[in-house]
Design an enzyme around this catalytic site. Structure first.
Site, short mmCIF file in Angstrom:
data_model
loop_
_atom_site.label_atom_id
_atom_site.label_comp_id
_atom_site.label_asym_id
_atom_site.label_seq_id
_atom_site.Cartn_x
_atom_site.Cartn_y
_atom_site.Cartn_z
CG HIS A 150 5.52 -5.71 -4.42
ND1 HIS A 150 4.18 -5.53 -3.82
CD2 HIS A 150 5.95 -4.68 -4.56
CE1 HIS A 150 4.39 -4.22 -3.59
NE2 HIS A 150 5.39 -3.59 -3.62
CB CYS B 219 5.36 -3.99 -0.04
SG CYS B 219 6.11 -2.42 -0.28
CE1 TYR B 220 1.45 1.12 5.61
CE2 TYR B 220 -0.27 -0.97 5.87
CZ TYR B 220 0.31 0.46 6.47
OH TYR B 220 -0.32 1.14 7.36
N GLY C 62 1.01 -1.28 -0.25
CA GLY C 62 -0.05 0.08 -0.17
C GLY C 62 0.77 1.28 0.09
CD GLU D 231 2.56 -8.65 -5.09
OE1 GLU D 231 3.41 -9.01 -4.30
OE2 GLU D 231 2.36 -7.01 -4.90
CB SER E 239 -22.58 -2.99 -21.97
OG SER E 239 -21.64 -3.87 -22.06
N GLY E 240 -23.60 -5.77 -23.59
CA GLY E 240 -23.05 -6.54 -24.82
C GLY E 240 -21.67 -6.99 -24.59
N GLY E 241 -20.85 -6.27 -23.83
CA GLY E 241 -19.49 -6.50 -23.56
C GLY E 241 -19.44 -8.10 -22.81
CB VAL E 242 -16.45 -10.11 -22.10
CG1 VAL E 242 -16.04 -11.55 -21.46
CG2 VAL E 242 -15.59 -9.83 -23.22
CG ASP E 243 -16.36 -7.26 -18.22
OD1 ASP E 243 -15.73 -8.09 -18.59
OD2 ASP E 243 -15.98 -6.22 -17.86
CB SER E 244 -22.95 -6.51 -19.04
OG SER E 244 -22.45 -6.45 -20.16
CE LYS F 211 -12.47 -7.12 -20.55
NZ LYS F 211 -13.61 -6.64 -19.97
#
Ligand code: XMP
Length: 597
Positions: A164, A77-78, A50, A166, A217-222, A367
């Site tokens: 890090h 880290c933090y 952070g 990650e 919306s028609g995108g992948v997520d929705s 994603k």
């Protein structure tokens, strides 16, 4: 239950959970203020990095009882500094701040460092450092500037790493996370199928018999969220609403309707709200003002649709396909900075979220994971792999202006920048408008510089980096395609009007078709087309191509596309009436963002 990551606000905190899931262990992000009872099922806890110092008055609040829990813990880290500070060691400002690559001297290859070599490359980003160990801990590794780069308490299974693991630049980082997972004993049985089950249970629990109204919306997520909700709650407890906001791509709304019908669900309504969206954004040019107006209009249209469809708002919750990255960039996790407000994170939604009235089945995912989920749920492959398209659509790609140049104090900057470009054999002008960027975990709103002349990608990359590193008021660099063309750099007035949006829609369609035809769809992750109100005659406009490649959208490289593609699209775009010049964005993220607004 798996591993819980406590988010102290690092931009990369979410990567930790993604990495742990790649090790087939369930991982979720939670607030460091969580009640101990809510973490009781976790097999291990990871404290993220952070931006704060443990001594800052505004350091993230956390529940100190968590650190007394008898569970394996890993501080990064933090998180490493916080563990040390809290457990009786000492944290002080370091003499040398370390950013980027560092070499770890491994003194004890055990615990989370088991199996590592004596010298390992890791990624650092810190100012403070641990200077004295808490009782019972031992030093496991050091770097040249950081004597306690890794510490551990084998008996309590508590470890701290200053770097890090990650990020992919920490070469053996996955091995370290794997070691931690091994010592927690968490089961390695997490699969996407399990995630689907877990999420469907979570949705059923949250909705408690109520229904969900989702904007599609028609995108992948929705689309993925819509299918998942349909599977979890059944078709009669879900209603999808596709709002044509007038900022869609060419033919988008018809495509969405067809795709959803093909996937077997009939519970999708479509409304055309173009007039409302154009009215609400009339005269706006500041990016955040546009984004907020659009986000709020989405909700008004939704509410109107609820009335028109005679649905009781108490019975219908709001569903969204929000991913983890949307939340963090909107400053929506407790401790992160605002980069740009995504349309699904405006104030009203924050209020609904606080009341538990928003259902977001993908809110922990990236994603790449949402796509995997889409494939598992049976969405057509080409829909799953379509380029992402932002909720506010072309509205954030049509830059607006009142026509008054915004160049206060820029003359000396431009004079210096011209000298830098000349070293590379290129001409330079600073543009009289601004775009959004991200630098040092914070938002910037600064000028693009346009460079022109004959060049190559290597030169443009070096020049772009030198300019954005050295001039705070330049956060983006674009290159004029066509070395004999003249850059049109006079600002003209331009807002979100039907004509400008149609023009952008046309050029965007040309670009997408060309990308497909040249076989570049997979190589390029996303290619926004940006309309900028720059012109030499006060009538025409200019276009910027912004192709990028990225895995996670938090960082991105500008794509270096072949000359035949550039010649082809430039010619086609210049043939469109009203377009005067074509530029190519040569800015990485950071310092630029993917979208210009
Ligand atoms: P930036 O511009 O922040 O974009 O580098 C990162 C990714 O997020 C997308 N994006 C959005 N997606 N609603 C969305 O659903 C939004 O308001 C929004 N703004 C940016 C952008 O297209 C890119 O994929």
């Amino acid at each position: 239950m798996g591993i819980i990551v406590l988010d102290f606000g690092g931009q990369y905190a979410h990567l930790i959970a993604n990495r742990i899931r790649r090790l087939h262990v369930f991982a979720e992000i939670r607030s460091p203020n969580s009640a101990v009872a809510d973490l009781a099922d976790a097999e291990g806890l990871i404290l993220s990095g952070g931006p704060s110092s443990v001594y800052d008055a505004d350091a993230p609040a956390y529940n100190p009882e968590i650190l007394e829990m008898d569970k394996p813990m890993l501080g990064l880290c933090y998180g490493h500094q916080l563990l040390c500070h809290r457990l009786g060691g000492q944290v002080e400002p370091g003499n040398a701040h370390e950013f980027g690559a560092a070499y770890l001297q491994v003194k004890e290859a055990k615990g989370v460092l088991a199996g590592l070599d004596e010298r390992e490359m890791v990624w650092m980003s810190h100012r403070d450092q641990v200077t004295a160990l808490p009782p019972g801990f031992e030093i496991l590794a050091a770097t040249e500037d950081c004597p306690i780069a890794a510490m551990g308490h084998a008996e309590r299974k508590i470890y701290g790493l200053q770097f890090h693991p990650e990020v992919t630049h920490s070469v053996r980082g996955m091995q370290m996370l794997d070691n931690f997972v091994a010592l927690t004993g968490a089961a390695r049985d997490w699969t996407m199928e399990q995630y689907i089950e877990h999420t469907m249970d979570r949705v059923r629990e949250q909705t408690k018999g109520r229904k969900v109204f989702l904007l599609v919306s028609g995108g992948v997520d929705s689309s993925v969220a819509f299918l998942l909700l349909n599977n979890a709650l059944g078709e009669d407890r879900v209603l999808g609403l596709h709002i044509d906001n007038g900022f869609m791509r060419k033919g988008e709304t018809a495509l969405v309707e067809r795709l959803m019908k093909d996937s077997g669900f009939a519970n999708l309504q479509v409304v055309d709200a173009t007039d409302e969206f154009l009215k609400i954004t009339e005269g706006l040019s500041e990016p955040e003002a546009k984004r907020l107006a659009i986000g709020e209009e989405f909700l008004r249209v939704r509410d109107r649709a609820l009335v028109d469809l005679q649905l009781d708002p108490e019975e219908w919750l709001l569903g969204q396909g929000t991913l983890y990255t949307d939340t963090i960039e909107s400053g929506g996790t407790e401790n992160a900075a605002l980069i740009k407000t995504h349309h699904n994170r405006v104030g009203v939604i924050e209020e609904l979220l606080a009341e538990g009235k928003v259902v977001e089945p993908l809110d922990q995912l990236y994603k790449d994971e949402a796509r995997e989920l889409g494939e598992k749920l049976g969405l057509p492959h080409h829909l799953v792999w379509r380029h992402p398209f932002p909720g506010p659509g072309l509205a954030v790609r049509a830059l607006c202006s009142d026509g008054k140049a915004d160049m206060d104090g820029m003359a000396p900057v431009e004079a210096e920048a011209v000298k830098v470009a000349a070293k590379y054999g290129l001409a330079l002008e600073v543009l009289p408008l601004r775009s959004v960027g991200v630098q040092g975990d914070s938002r910037t709103y600064a000028h693009p510089a346009v460079v022109s002349g004959k060049s190559d990608w290597e030169t443009l990359e070096a020049l772009s980096t030198e300019l954005t590193n050295n001039f705070a008021s330049i956060n983006r660099v674009i290159y004029l395609l066509g070395s004999d063309d003249r850059p049109a750099q006079k600002l003209k007035a331009g807002y979100l009007t039907r004509d400008r949006l149609d023009l952008l829609r046309e050029v965007d369609a040309i670009n997408m078709e060309a990308l497909e035809r040249h076989g570049l769809m997979q190589e390029v992750t996303q290619m926004p087309t940006v309309l900028v109100p720059l012109s030499s005659d006060g009538v025409q406009e200019s276009v910027v191509l912004r192709p990028i490649s990225t895995d996670d959208f938090m960082t991105a490289r500008f794509s270096q596309l072949p000359q035949e593609f550039l010649d082809d699209v430039r010619e086609r775009i210049l043939a469109v009436e009203g377009i005067e010049a074509v530029f190519y964005d040569v800015t990485h993220k950071p310092p630029g963002t993917v979208e210009w607004e």
